[in-house]
Design an enzyme around this catalytic site. Structure first.
Site, short mmCIF file in Angstrom:
data_model
loop_
_atom_site.label_atom_id
_atom_site.label_comp_id
_atom_site.label_asym_id
_atom_site.label_seq_id
_atom_site.Cartn_x
_atom_site.Cartn_y
_atom_site.Cartn_z
CD GLU A 278 -29.52 -5.48 -60.22
OE1 GLU A 278 -29.35 -4.42 -59.59
OE2 GLU A 278 -28.64 -6.36 -60.31
CD1 TRP A 281 -28.36 -7.39 -56.47
CD2 TRP A 281 -27.33 -6.72 -54.61
NE1 TRP A 281 -27.13 -8.01 -56.43
CE2 TRP A 281 -26.48 -7.62 -55.30
CE3 TRP A 281 -26.90 -6.17 -53.40
CZ2 TRP A 281 -25.21 -7.96 -54.82
CZ3 TRP A 281 -25.64 -6.52 -52.91
CH2 TRP A 281 -24.81 -7.40 -53.62
CD1 TRP A 310 -11.50 7.57 -45.40
CD2 TRP A 310 -11.19 6.92 -47.51
NE1 TRP A 310 -12.23 6.42 -45.59
CE2 TRP A 310 -12.06 6.00 -46.88
CE3 TRP A 310 -10.84 6.70 -48.85
CZ2 TRP A 310 -12.60 4.89 -47.52
CZ3 TRP A 310 -11.38 5.60 -49.50
CH2 TRP A 310 -12.24 4.71 -48.85
CG ASN A 345 -26.44 -0.16 -61.10
OD1 ASN A 345 -26.44 0.49 -60.07
ND2 ASN A 345 -26.08 -1.43 -61.13
CD1 TRP A 363 -16.33 4.99 -47.40
CD2 TRP A 363 -18.51 5.51 -47.46
NE1 TRP A 363 -16.84 4.76 -46.14
CE2 TRP A 363 -18.18 5.06 -46.16
CE3 TRP A 363 -19.82 5.88 -47.73
CZ2 TRP A 363 -19.12 4.98 -45.12
CZ3 TRP A 363 -20.77 5.81 -46.71
CH2 TRP A 363 -20.41 5.37 -45.41
CD1 TRP A 386 -22.61 6.20 -53.32
CD2 TRP A 386 -20.38 6.40 -53.48
NE1 TRP A 386 -22.34 7.09 -54.34
CE2 TRP A 386 -20.99 7.24 -54.46
CE3 TRP A 386 -19.00 6.37 -53.40
CZ2 TRP A 386 -20.24 8.02 -55.33
CZ3 TRP A 386 -18.25 7.15 -54.27
CH2 TRP A 386 -18.87 7.97 -55.22
#
Length: 482
Positions: A278, A281, A310, A345, A363, A386
């Site tokens: 993590e 990341w 969208w 998360n 998004w 996102w």
């Protein structure tokens, strides 16, 4: 005289720029209040409040070392060169020290400040601090930035094994200066002070950040892999807000994880290995910011997805924002965000996929809403998350992989404990009914709780069709709900 310009590094220990400045001579610290810039970046009021509270703690700690902390105003970052030039002139500063920040606006700000200072003979020293590796130094064999996390991680592991970044010693006490610290403001215009209930969840200061890290490393990291996906359990470190403000460093986190795992990165304790993952990341998304600056400009990482059709659905967007979608796991997660400034998360992914796939809403609407409410708001991590969920980003979920909120709810909150905590109006339902009150029966379902705003099956098909219709998208067979 040395000047340390504090930004997202509000700590005394393991602070590269602060220690470097103090080693060079008498040091003064400054922090710039930039409310106009913060509003442009959609920073949350609870986040600004958290920074101010941490600044007050840091001011006390610096004061014990006789390092004054000054507060200056530069409403927008384009005023930073002028404000810092004036301060350097006033205090006869010879060098300014900063820890590097990433993102288009941050980079331009620092370039402008460095240029202005250079003109008057003040050196601008920038240090790697919030990352293990400088962007541009972890590259593919063809010399480009990685776009796939697993490949990036592999190179990071190899580099860390050969050269583990060390913890920087805190500065020592210096001779007293004839400069007094400024009072840290309790609030800033344009950012409301959050309720005490929220502030109490996030005590300020390095001591609290280090306590959380030690508690996690001692008592929870072993179970991180098995418990991190269950929102009703205390399975995560709760350090993200402290990392975002720089109250604790990634190096401190990495060393704590390795210490709990006999120095191993990718073997031994699976919880520690997963948590180091993590941290990487977080690193990956900051490298993406630098390597692919379009993501700093509200652009999709995958250009072909800019053509997605969208939906303009303001009422559905509002229902999502206000936690009244009629899907309990979505609404409970959104209430957690609204009331605590933080969201688990696993649920960040679930609510993001619901907005971008089931509602087919851009998004960027979700990214902005999250930033306006997150105490741990971070451009790289928030944008990365996102874009991953909406299948527009680097290393993102395949577009046909759509989390089903009901099955996610049943899998990760099987007893309904998380849902019932945040949606007390559903407390009377049993553990099967609580995930989908619309199935309970009765003409209007459960009193005080709305019906679902969308049909999950139909909306999933709509999302798949929208993605398949992209000009350069090859239709992919298979895939399914999770």
């Amino acid at each position: 005289m040395q000047l340390i310009w504090l930004r997202s590094d509000l700590r005394l220990h393991d602070n590269t720029a602060l220690s470097a400045a103090a080693a060079r001579g008498p040091t003064v610290a400054v922090y710039l209040l930039s409310p106009q810039q913060w509003q442009e970046h959609d920073d949350a009021p609870c986040k600004v409040d958290f920074w101010l509270r941490n600044l007050a703690e840091l001011s006390t700690a610096l004061g014990q070392l006789n390092i004054p902390l000054l507060i200056r105003s530069a409403a927008h970052w384009n005023q930073a060169p002028k404000v810092l030039l004036e301060l350097c002139h006033e205090l006869n500063i010879g060098a300014v020290h900063v820890n590097e920040e990433y993102g288009i606006n941050e980079t331009r700000r620092d370039q402008a400040v460095a240029h202005a200072l250079d003109k008057v003979g003040v050196t601008f020293n920038s240090y790697l601090d919030q990352l293990f590796f400088a962007p541009g130094t972890v590259l593919t064999k063809t010399g480009t930035y990685f776009q796939v996390f697993s490949q990036f991680r592999k190179v990071c592991y190899e580099r860390l094994r050969h050269s583990l970044p060390g913890i920087v010693a805190a500065p020592g006490k210096q001779a007293k200066l004839s400069i007094s610290s400024d009072k840290i403001p309790a609030s800033v215009d344009g950012f409301a002070t959050p309720p005490d209930s929220l502030r109490a969840l996030w005590p300020a200061g390095e001591a609290e950040a280090r306590r959380r890290l030690e508690t996690f490393a001692d008592a929870h990291i072993d179970y991180y892999l098995s418990e991190r996906d269950f929102p009703a359990k205390p399975g995560t470190s709760q350090l993200s807000a402290y990392l975002a403000a720089g109250v604790i460093s990634p190096r401190q986190c990495l060393h704590a994880a390795l210490q709990s795992n006999q120095g191993e990165f990718d073997s031994g304790n699976v919880g520690a290995v997963t948590w180091v993952n993590e941290l990487l990341w977080r690193e990956f998304y900051k490298h993406i910011l630098v390597g692919y600056p379009r993501v700093s400009r509200h652009r999709a990482f995958r250009p072909e997805t800019e053509a997605l059709a969208w939906r303009d659905a303001p009422e559905e967007l509002k229902a999502w924002q206000e936690a009244r979608t009629g899907l309990p796991i979505i609404d409970a997660a959104m209430r957690q965000l609204l009331e605590t400034g933080w969201m688990h998360n696993r649920l960040r992914m679930v609510v993001a996929m619901f907005l971008t796939k089931n509602l087919l809403i851009d998004w960027r609407e979700g990214e902005r809403f999250f930033m306006r409410h997150l105490i741990d708001g971070d451009l790289a991590a928030n944008n990365g998350g996102w874009q991953w969920s909406s299948s527009t980003g680097t290393d993102s979920a395949p577009y046909f992989r759509i989390f089903n909120p009901l099955s996610q709810s049943e899998k990760f909150d099987a007893q309904g404990l998380f849902i019932k905590h945040w949606l007390p109006e559903l407390a009377a339902l049993n553990k099967k009914e609580v995930h989908n009150p619309a199935n309970v029966g009765g003409l209007f379902g459960v009193a005080d709780y709305p019906s679902p705003i969308v049909n999950l099956s139909n909306s999933r098909a709509r999302a798949l069709a929208a993605f398949k219709n992209l000009p350069s998208r090859q239709a992919v067979a298979g895939g399914g709900d999770e």
